[in-house]
Design a protein around this motif. Structure first.
Motif, PDB file in Angstrom:
ATOM      1  N   LYS A 237       0.834  -1.202   0.000  1.00  0.00           N
ATOM      2  CA  LYS A 237       0.000   0.000   0.000  1.00  0.00           C
ATOM      3  C   LYS A 237       0.874   1.259   0.000  1.00  0.00           C
ATOM      4  CE  LYS A 237      -4.115   1.359   2.641  1.00  0.00           C
ATOM      5  NZ  LYS A 237      -4.787   1.058   3.937  1.00  0.00           N
ATOM      6  N   ARG A 238       1.851   1.273   0.905  1.00  0.00           N
ATOM      7  CA  ARG A 238       2.719   2.440   1.026  1.00  0.00           C
ATOM      8  C   ARG A 238       3.568   2.629  -0.237  1.00  0.00           C
ATOM      9  NH1 ARG A 238       7.353   3.816   3.435  1.00  0.00           N
ATOM     10  NH2 ARG A 238       7.447   5.918   4.306  1.00  0.00           N
TER      11      ARG A 238
ATOM     12  N   GLU B 244       2.673   1.822  -3.278  1.00  0.00           N
ATOM     13  CA  GLU B 244       1.807   2.383  -4.325  1.00  0.00           C
ATOM     14  C   GLU B 244       1.645   3.892  -4.130  1.00  0.00           C
ATOM     15  OE1 GLU B 244      -0.935  -1.599  -5.152  1.00  0.00           O
ATOM     16  OE2 GLU B 244      -1.683   0.024  -3.886  1.00  0.00           O
ATOM     17  N   GLN B 245       1.484   4.328  -2.879  1.00  0.00           N
ATOM     18  CA  GLN B 245       1.363   5.762  -2.604  1.00  0.00           C
ATOM     19  C   GLN B 245       2.651   6.503  -2.960  1.00  0.00           C
ATOM     20  OE1 GLN B 245       0.345   5.548   1.507  1.00  0.00           O
ATOM     21  NE2 GLN B 245      -1.860   5.365   1.159  1.00  0.00           N
ATOM     22  N   THR B 246       3.788   5.934  -2.563  1.00  0.00           N
ATOM     23  CA  THR B 246       5.080   6.560  -2.854  1.00  0.00           C
ATOM     24  C   THR B 246       5.309   6.663  -4.354  1.00  0.00           C
ATOM     25  OG1 THR B 246       5.850   5.306  -0.939  1.00  0.00           O
ATOM     26  CG2 THR B 246       7.507   6.569  -2.131  1.00  0.00           C
ATOM     27  N   GLN B 247       4.947   5.613  -5.078  1.00  0.00           N
ATOM     28  CA  GLN B 247       5.211   5.599  -6.523  1.00  0.00           C
ATOM     29  C   GLN B 247       4.374   6.625  -7.264  1.00  0.00           C
ATOM     30  OE1 GLN B 247       4.996   1.286  -7.479  1.00  0.00           O
ATOM     31  NE2 GLN B 247       6.988   1.684  -8.367  1.00  0.00           N
ATOM     32  N   LYS B 248       3.174   6.940  -6.691  1.00  0.00           N
ATOM     33  CA  LYS B 248       2.368   7.973  -7.314  1.00  0.00           C
ATOM     34  C   LYS B 248       3.041   9.335  -7.193  1.00  0.00           C
ATOM     35  CE  LYS B 248      -1.992   5.663  -6.717  1.00  0.00           C
ATOM     36  NZ  LYS B 248      -2.983   5.409  -5.656  1.00  0.00           N
ATOM     37  N   SER B 249       3.580   9.639  -5.983  1.00  0.00           N
ATOM     38  CA  SER B 249       4.151  10.970  -5.757  1.00  0.00           C
ATOM     39  C   SER B 249       5.496  11.166  -6.461  1.00  0.00           C
ATOM     40  CB  SER B 249       4.278  11.252  -4.257  1.00  0.00           C
ATOM     41  OG  SER B 249       4.885  10.171  -3.601  1.00  0.00           O
ATOM     42  N   LYS B 250       6.407  10.206  -6.330  1.00  0.00           N
ATOM     43  CA  LYS B 250       7.677  10.337  -7.067  1.00  0.00           C
ATOM     44  C   LYS B 250       7.907   9.096  -7.924  1.00  0.00           C
ATOM     45  CE  LYS B 250      10.249   8.809  -2.953  1.00  0.00           C
ATOM     46  NZ  LYS B 250      11.518   8.692  -2.275  1.00  0.00           N
ATOM     47  N   ALA B 251       8.160   9.341  -9.217  1.00  0.00           N
ATOM     48  CA  ALA B 251       8.223   8.224 -10.159  1.00  0.00           C
ATOM     49  C   ALA B 251       9.637   7.671 -10.309  1.00  0.00           C
ATOM     50  CB  ALA B 251       7.681   8.655 -11.516  1.00  0.00           C
TER      51      ALA B 251
ATOM     52  N   SER C 244      10.123   3.819  -9.615  1.00  0.00           N
ATOM     53  CA  SER C 244       9.518   2.887 -10.564  1.00  0.00           C
ATOM     54  C   SER C 244      10.279   2.904 -11.887  1.00  0.00           C
ATOM     55  CB  SER C 244       8.048   3.233 -10.787  1.00  0.00           C
ATOM     56  OG  SER C 244       7.922   4.409 -11.544  1.00  0.00           O
TER      57      SER C 244
END
Lengths: 93, 67, 93, 67, 93, 67
Positions: free
Chosen positions: E75-76, E78-85, E88
């Motif tokens: 979950k965390r 997925e949240q992190t990957q949204k804010s800084k790419a 990924s």
């Protein structure tokens, strides 16, 4: 008569190149996972609010020394195998 | 193919074991005493591999003879 | 109806034999790697200039006891599974 | 096929764990106290395996019910 | 253009379903083995004549907390990957 | 496919490492301090993964340049 090589004979060269590149990438990734685990144990004992510069330097040195160790072992193994063939025979047995 | 995979597996396990044993805190280079330690470690590891190989082989042959 | 067995049905018997022998060799090698790592930890604490006779004897005993342990466990498992089938059911579930 | 692979994996991990736990310095035979220790260790390991299996299963079912 | 997915296109849907179910079972089993080893180390220090209720409760909690940890991390992540790419990108590189 | 397998491998190793580090005796829930520990642990693990990745990459590039 390597079965995988002969199996690759009829394969489109571009697909073949793609597979080779992917295999190399996978080996690279596998080693990154292995070194991360090993160097994490050596360099990051207690995870803090950020990775401090000492842990960062330790990680970089850890990667460099691990590759050094790996290269050193392979090189020495090749020299040993030239002088006495006993080990290589028992391996390919 | 198998012989190559086998040698790679030996190499990988040996590198891991001897790195853990000989490199305390990784420094700016592989110094002389670390190199000596790795050389000794890999020789003993291969000795152990050969001894284990032979012991296992002779055990299997004894078992086959008793069947 | 084992899919791999039926898939092997149309295969040349010599190739089949070759595959079986290679698979056995591979299992042998895998166990040698596993036992080397385990017995190395038990018997060779500090690698010296040569493998002394005590470490050598310890390694041989270690292999023998490991195989003993493995045989003992398999034998006892077979006896247990005959008396109560609960475990085998939950395994094949 | 999977059931066989699964049983082999259990066997391998159990043998490794119980050997490490019960055989201090490997001697000339598997003596009586070592055999008892292995028998107890393998029973407990399979108990643990069954408990973990059940707990994981019931967790997955609870999660599915909440979806 | 997922090669395995396109390869599956011509496969009988029932075989396809069978393969998916088997793959899931295998993942389940693999995780059971992994958690058994981990929780055994945390909860069963000295194997006694039976698994006492405290070890049993510890094992159940261990499984629940391990799954919690796994869900929390995913979950965390997925949240992190949204804010800084950045992460990924370096992963799919 | 490889990117997915790679992310799964990272996830699995990270979960194992951080669970061992942050969960002493597993209790009835994942409490607040355990969650904080896991969050910090996973951030540092990914930092380490990135640092190792970069260091290995630059080493390979230096070696290629010297060939």
């Amino acid at each position: 008569m390597d079965p995988s090589a002969s199996g690759m004979g009829s394969v489109d060269p571009r697909l073949r190149h793609f597979i080779e590149v992917e295999t190399q990438k996978q080996r690279f990734q596998q080693l990154v996972h292995q070194m991360t685990e090993l160097c994490w144990e050596k360099c990051v004992d207690k995870p803090g609010p950020k990775l401090d510069s000492r842990a960062e330097a330790c990680l970089v040195n850890c990667v460099e020394r691990f590759i050094d160790t790996s290269r050193f072992i392979v090189k020495r193994l090749e020299q040993t195998q030239k002088s006495k063939a006993g080990f290589s025979e028992s391996l390919s047995d | 193919q198998i012989a190559v995979a086998n040698a790679q597996e030996l190499l990988q396990r040996m590198t891991d074991k001897c790195f853990r044993k000989c490199i305390g805190k990784p420094g700016g280079s592989l110094d002389n005493s670390e190199q000596k330690c790795i050389a000794m470690c890999m020789d003993r590891y291969m000795d152990a591999w050969n001894t284990v190989s032979r012991a296992y082989n002779s055990r299997l042959q004894r078992e086959r003879a008793n069947m």
